[in-house]
Design a protein around this motif. Structure first.
Motif, PDB file in Angstrom:
ATOM      1  N   LEU A  53       0.823  -1.213   0.000  1.00 57.80           N
ATOM      2  CA  LEU A  53       0.000   0.000   0.000  1.00 57.80           C
ATOM      3  C   LEU A  53       0.854   1.259   0.000  1.00 57.80           C
ATOM      4  N   LEU A  54       1.919   1.279   0.785  1.00 55.17           N
ATOM      5  CA  LEU A  54       2.801   2.447   0.822  1.00 55.17           C
ATOM      6  C   LEU A  54       3.512   2.649  -0.502  1.00 55.17           C
ATOM      7  N   ASN A  55       3.912   1.578  -1.155  1.00 53.69           N
ATOM      8  CA  ASN A  55       4.545   1.719  -2.458  1.00 53.69           C
ATOM      9  C   ASN A  55       3.578   2.268  -3.500  1.00 53.69           C
ATOM     10  N   THR A  56       2.324   1.826  -3.408  1.00 55.93           N
ATOM     11  CA  THR A  56       1.324   2.308  -4.358  1.00 55.93           C
ATOM     12  C   THR A  56       1.023   3.785  -4.133  1.00 55.93           C
ATOM     13  N   SER A  57       0.855   4.183  -2.863  1.00 52.76           N
ATOM     14  CA  SER A  57       0.537   5.585  -2.567  1.00 52.76           C
ATOM     15  C   SER A  57       1.725   6.496  -2.806  1.00 52.76           C
ATOM     16  N   GLY A  58       2.953   5.968  -2.759  1.00 56.36           N
ATOM     17  CA  GLY A  58       4.118   6.807  -2.990  1.00 56.36           C
ATOM     18  C   GLY A  58       4.388   7.058  -4.456  1.00 56.36           C
ATOM     19  N   ASN A  59       3.926   6.170  -5.316  1.00 58.02           N
ATOM     20  CA  ASN A  59       4.187   6.304  -6.740  1.00 58.02           C
ATOM     21  C   ASN A  59       3.050   6.957  -7.505  1.00 58.02           C
ATOM     22  N   SER A  60       1.887   7.123  -6.902  1.00 52.54           N
ATOM     23  CA  SER A  60       0.730   7.667  -7.612  1.00 52.54           C
ATOM     24  C   SER A  60       0.052   8.705  -6.744  1.00 52.54           C
ATOM     25  N   ASP A  61      -0.973   9.316  -7.335  1.00 57.99           N
ATOM     26  CA  ASP A  61      -1.741  10.312  -6.603  1.00 57.99           C
ATOM     27  C   ASP A  61      -2.635   9.632  -5.572  1.00 57.99           C
ATOM     28  N   MET A  62      -2.693  10.185  -4.361  1.00 57.34           N
ATOM     29  CA  MET A  62      -3.467   9.596  -3.269  1.00 57.34           C
ATOM     30  C   MET A  62      -4.955   9.585  -3.580  1.00 57.34           C
ATOM     31  N   LEU A  63      -5.451  10.659  -4.154  1.00 59.07           N
ATOM     32  CA  LEU A  63      -6.884  10.761  -4.402  1.00 59.07           C
ATOM     33  C   LEU A  63      -7.326   9.839  -5.536  1.00 59.07           C
ATOM     34  N   VAL A  64      -6.455   9.671  -6.540  1.00 60.39           N
ATOM     35  CA  VAL A  64      -6.820   8.827  -7.672  1.00 60.39           C
ATOM     36  C   VAL A  64      -6.908   7.363  -7.250  1.00 60.39           C
ATOM     37  N   ASN A  65      -5.996   6.937  -6.357  1.00 61.75           N
ATOM     38  CA  ASN A  65      -5.924   5.539  -5.927  1.00 61.75           C
ATOM     39  C   ASN A  65      -6.573   5.326  -4.561  1.00 61.75           C
ATOM     40  N   MET A  66      -7.618   6.074  -4.264  1.00 63.38           N
ATOM     41  CA  MET A  66      -8.273   5.938  -2.963  1.00 63.38           C
ATOM     42  C   MET A  66      -8.905   4.560  -2.788  1.00 63.38           C
ATOM     43  N   ASP A  67      -9.496   4.030  -3.847  1.00 60.18           N
ATOM     44  CA  ASP A  67     -10.106   2.698  -3.745  1.00 60.18           C
ATOM     45  C   ASP A  67      -9.044   1.628  -3.476  1.00 60.18           C
ATOM     46  N   THR A  68      -7.894   1.769  -4.134  1.00 57.21           N
ATOM     47  CA  THR A  68      -6.801   0.813  -3.905  1.00 57.21           C
ATOM     48  C   THR A  68      -6.288   0.895  -2.472  1.00 57.21           C
ATOM     49  N   ILE A  69      -6.222   2.139  -1.962  1.00 57.79           N
ATOM     50  CA  ILE A  69      -5.750   2.319  -0.586  1.00 57.79           C
ATOM     51  C   ILE A  69      -6.720   1.694   0.415  1.00 57.79           C
ATOM     52  N   ILE A  70      -8.011   1.884   0.168  1.00 61.58           N
ATOM     53  CA  ILE A  70      -9.013   1.306   1.077  1.00 61.58           C
ATOM     54  C   ILE A  70      -8.951  -0.214   1.023  1.00 61.58           C
ATOM     55  N   THR A  71      -8.804  -0.754  -0.176  1.00 64.31           N
ATOM     56  CA  THR A  71      -8.693  -2.216  -0.304  1.00 64.31           C
ATOM     57  C   THR A  71      -7.456  -2.740   0.412  1.00 64.31           C
ATOM     58  N   GLY A  72      -6.333  -2.022   0.285  1.00 59.42           N
ATOM     59  CA  GLY A  72      -5.122  -2.429   0.976  1.00 59.42           C
ATOM     60  C   GLY A  72      -5.258  -2.368   2.480  1.00 59.42           C
ATOM     61  N   LEU A  73      -5.940  -1.349   2.989  1.00 53.74           N
ATOM     62  CA  LEU A  73      -6.163  -1.262   4.431  1.00 53.74           C
ATOM     63  C   LEU A  73      -7.037  -2.402   4.937  1.00 53.74           C
ATOM     64  N   ILE A  74      -8.042  -2.751   4.142  1.00 56.53           N
ATOM     65  CA  ILE A  74      -8.913  -3.870   4.540  1.00 56.53           C
ATOM     66  C   ILE A  74      -8.123  -5.177   4.584  1.00 56.53           C
ATOM     67  N   SER A  75      -7.268  -5.390   3.584  1.00 54.07           N
ATOM     68  CA  SER A  75      -6.444  -6.604   3.572  1.00 54.07           C
ATOM     69  C   SER A  75      -5.476  -6.625   4.741  1.00 54.07           C
ATOM     70  N   SER A  76      -4.936  -5.455   5.091  1.00 52.03           N
ATOM     71  CA  SER A  76      -4.031  -5.378   6.240  1.00 52.03           C
ATOM     72  C   SER A  76      -4.744  -5.706   7.540  1.00 52.03           C
ATOM     73  N   VAL A  77      -5.934  -5.171   7.698  1.00 52.84           N
ATOM     74  CA  VAL A  77      -6.724  -5.472   8.905  1.00 52.84           C
ATOM     75  C   VAL A  77      -7.118  -6.943   8.938  1.00 52.84           C
ATOM     76  N   ARG A  78      -7.366  -7.536   7.785  1.00 52.94           N
ATOM     77  CA  ARG A  78      -7.690  -8.963   7.734  1.00 52.94           C
ATOM     78  C   ARG A  78      -6.519  -9.797   8.236  1.00 52.94           C
ATOM     79  N   GLY A  79      -5.296  -9.406   7.898  1.00 51.43           N
ATOM     80  CA  GLY A  79      -4.131 -10.109   8.414  1.00 51.43           C
ATOM     81  C   GLY A  79      -4.030 -10.015   9.925  1.00 51.43           C
ATOM     82  N   MET A  80      -4.343  -8.852  10.486  1.00 53.62           N
ATOM     83  CA  MET A  80      -4.360  -8.717  11.939  1.00 53.62           C
ATOM     84  C   MET A  80      -5.445  -9.583  12.569  1.00 53.62           C
ATOM     85  N   ALA A  81      -6.583  -9.709  11.880  1.00 56.82           N
ATOM     86  CA  ALA A  81      -7.653 -10.565  12.388  1.00 56.82           C
ATOM     87  C   ALA A  81      -7.213 -12.024  12.424  1.00 56.82           C
ATOM     88  N   VAL A  82      -6.478 -12.442  11.391  1.00 55.79           N
ATOM     89  CA  VAL A  82      -5.948 -13.810  11.385  1.00 55.79           C
ATOM     90  C   VAL A  82      -5.004 -14.019  12.566  1.00 55.79           C
TER      91      VAL A  82
END
Length: 227
Positions: free
Chosen positions: A139-168
């Motif tokens: 997620l950090l690599n994606t947000s660092g290489n592109s515009d934050m607002l354009v890739n907001m959906d990707t960022i939200i998806t990455g955060l959800i996947s990260s939280v899923r790992g913590m749930a595991v």
């Protein structure tokens, strides 16, 4: 209220993934096998104690159990042939190790199942943390290489996947620690090791105080007959 909590738990568990399911199922299998083994081994030792304590068995030194009969036969043979003291405990332990291999294996499994469940929980914790950190790095690599607002959906998806790992991580740790706590408490209550030691002490007392007296009377009668 409880329905909402149950719905949240079911929804959270359904999103863990196959690896987390496999670890939790392994912990559950170890838990139930350990519980059944504990009850079975305790019942086995208790049955031997009842057989040993029965009045009919004490009169003729015959038992329904092959283990007790083998112990008595070995003790008689060694006592008649020996010229000094007989190591009663060694005779008991030898026959128990040969004829009660299943009970000994079950006792060792119950003793090690606590640490095994904790290790599986830690395995799930490291797996979940690895998933979470990997998704965060991506997620950090994606947000660092592109515009934050354009890739907001990707960022939200990455955060959800990260939280899923913590749930595991937390779910597997909770399953491992919870199962180990329950088995530890049941082990204190049932205590198959204490049952085995009590059986051995009771059997040793029977051999030294009952069987040995019968052998001494037999030896005295033979000596008097010879003289």
């Amino acid at each position: 209220m409880w329905g909402d909590i149950l719905e949240v738990l079911v929804k959270g568990i359904s999103n863990l993934g196959y690896a987390a399911y496999l670890i939790i199922c392994a912990i559950a299998v170890i838990f139930f096998v350990s519980l059944l083994t504990m009850v079975f081994v305790r019942g086995k030792y208790r049955k031997l104690q009842y057989d040993l304590a029965s009045a009919a068995a004490r009169r003729d030194a015959r038992f329904r159990s092959q283990v007790l009969s083998a112990v008595v036969d070995d003790y008689k043979a060694i006592s008649l042939a020996a010229r000094g003291e007989v190591n009663t405990q060694a005779i008991i332990e030898k026959n128990f190790s040969i004829m009660l291999k299943g009970a000994g294996l079950g006792e060792r499994f119950v003793k090690n199942s606590v640490s095994l469940m904790v290790v599986l929980g830690l395995l799930g914790t490291f797996y979940g943390l690895t998933m979470s950190v990997g998704r965060l790095v991506e997620l950090l690599n994606t947000s660092g290489n592109s515009d934050m607002l354009v890739n907001m959906d990707t960022i939200i998806t990455g955060l959800i996947s990260s939280v899923r790992g913590m749930a595991v991580a937390f779910s597997t740790s909770l399953a491992g620690v919870g199962g180990s706590i329950v088995i530890t408490v049941l082990g204190i209550i049932i205590n198959i090791e204490e049952a085995r030691q009590g059986l051995m002490v009771q059997l040793e007392e029977f051999l030294d105080n009952v069987v040995e007296q019968e052998l001494l009377q037999r030896k005295e009668s033979e000596l008097s007959r010879i003289s």
